[in-house]
Design a protein around this motif. Structure first.
Motif, short mmCIF file in Angstrom:
data_model
loop_
_atom_site.label_atom_id
_atom_site.label_comp_id
_atom_site.label_asym_id
_atom_site.label_seq_id
_atom_site.Cartn_x
_atom_site.Cartn_y
_atom_site.Cartn_z
N ARG A 157 47.31 40.65 41.95
CA ARG A 157 46.45 41.83 41.89
C ARG A 157 44.97 41.48 42.08
O ARG A 157 44.14 42.39 42.16
N HIS A 189 47.76 43.90 33.58
CA HIS A 189 48.18 44.34 34.91
C HIS A 189 48.07 45.86 35.05
O HIS A 189 47.69 46.37 36.11
N ARG A 232 52.08 38.51 37.61
CA ARG A 232 51.59 39.89 37.46
C ARG A 232 50.09 40.04 37.67
O ARG A 232 49.63 41.13 38.02
#
Length: 368
Positions: free
Chosen positions: A228, A196, A224
């Motif tokens: 993204r 991450h 996490r």
């Protein structure tokens, strides 16, 4: 020599490797055999049949988050290592190489009539530390980095440092990065590896990121990584080494983002072998195995500092990276280091037996 090689049982010793220890064990077994030694690998089911392993149990690496499951795994592993040590005692081996990370082989090392060498691949944790303290006084210990030697210093005062190696013929040198201009991350996709943070740092540096590795932690991925995902981010899945080398060699830099005191970091050696500079966090072994010619380090867990390190790393000389890999991370040199340690362990074992033998004869004579 006839060598018993004890793997850990979490994952099979086969490609694609779940992590560095599986790769190291596979590489060492093959390298020792190529040098003419008779190696018997004790490992979990699914390990590479080309190694002719003795398969002792199913892999134990799944389900560790459940405490009841953890207890069941510990019982299974303890029973499996007991069977392994029984087989080793019957096997007429010359030496035992212990890569297991389990305390039982260490606790039973005093029962063996042959020397045991234990390679420490991780900082101390409770059960392994207890096993090391209970090991035979003649145990020979290796560590994979100077920083790991320091972590074990109070328990193992004088370990031999033997850095991990990679196959330089697989991770081949590339004089120029791919025109796509990406950076690359590889490893197990778990919190302690910090993917991450690599994603955030690559975006801050304005560079696309390709990443690869197994996903043993679904919660980490969901919480996490998945949020993204987006443009300029490519998930390549879990790659075998030949494919890994292609993507790693094409990168402008490799990102190494440990969120713990990484004891070595094989991806560093793999990247340098390809000529790919490294940008990473300055923790664990990374400051030991990188220098300013082939890597740039940022403050641990600091995305902006890592982004600045990426900007420095992509300007480094790729030939210098390969030169450092050839000097420090050749698998053949690693194997030679272990063979030298085996010779020392066997010589020490024979000296102790020769000292003990006269006393044993006198005691036997008196009893008769």
């Amino acid at each position: 020599m006839k060598i018993a090689l004890l793997a850990h049982l979490k994952f099979p010793i086969t490609q694609p490797y779940p992590g560095g220890l599986e790769m190291h064990t596979h590489l060492l077994a093959g390298a020792l055999r190529r040098r003419g030694h008779d190696v018997t690998l004790f490992a979990s089911e699914g390990s590479d049949p080309a190694l002719a392993p003795i398969l002792v149990c199913p892999p134990t690496g799944d389900g560790l988050g459940d405490s009841l499951r953890h207890d069941a795994i510990e019982r299974a592993e303890r029973a499996a290592y007991a069977r392994i040590m029984d087989a080793v005692m019957r096997g007429n081996f010359d030496l035992v190489h212990n890569n297991s990370l389990h305390d039982l082989p260490l606790r039973r090392s005093g029962d063996l009539a042959v020397p045991m060498v234990t390679a420490l691949h991780t900082p101390p944790f409770e059960s392994l530390e207890a096993g090391v303290r209970a090991a035979a006084a003649t145990m020979a210990f290796a560590v994979v980095s100077n920083s790991l030697a320091e972590a074990w210093r109070d328990i193992v005062p004088d370990p031999v440092t033997i850095g991990n190696g990679v196959e330089l013929s697989v991770f081949v040198y590339r004089a120029a990065a791919d025109p796509a201009g990406y950076v690359f991350w590889s490893g197990r996709i778990v919190p302690e590896k910090g993917l991450h943070l690599a994603i955030d740092a690559a975006r801050a540096a304005g560079l696309p990121l390709r990443f690869a590795g197994p996903r043993p932690d679904p919660a980490y991925w969901a919480e996490r990584i998945a949020p993204r995902l987006g443009p300029h981010l490519t998930d390549l899945g879990h790659l075998a080494h030949t494919d890994l080398a292609v993507h790693l060699g094409g990168a402008r830099a490799a990102l190494v983002t440990p969120c713990w005191e990484e004891p070595f970091g094989l991806v560093v050696a793999e990247a340098l072998a390809c000529g790919t500079p490294v940008a990473g966090f300055g923790r664990g072994a990374l400051p030991d195995i990188l220098d300013a010619t082939c890597g740039a380090l940022g403050r641990p867990d600091d995305v902006d500092s890592l982004a600045a390190a990426i900007a420095r790393a992509v300007r480094l000389d790729r030939r210098a990276c390969r030169d450092r890999a050839e000097a420090l991370f050749d698998a053949e040199a690693m194997t030679a280091g272990y063979l030298a340690l085996y010779d020392e362990a066997m010589a020490a074992h024979h000296r102790l037996r020769s000292i003990a033998a006269p006393r044993l004869r006198r005691v036997g004579g008196a009893s008769a």
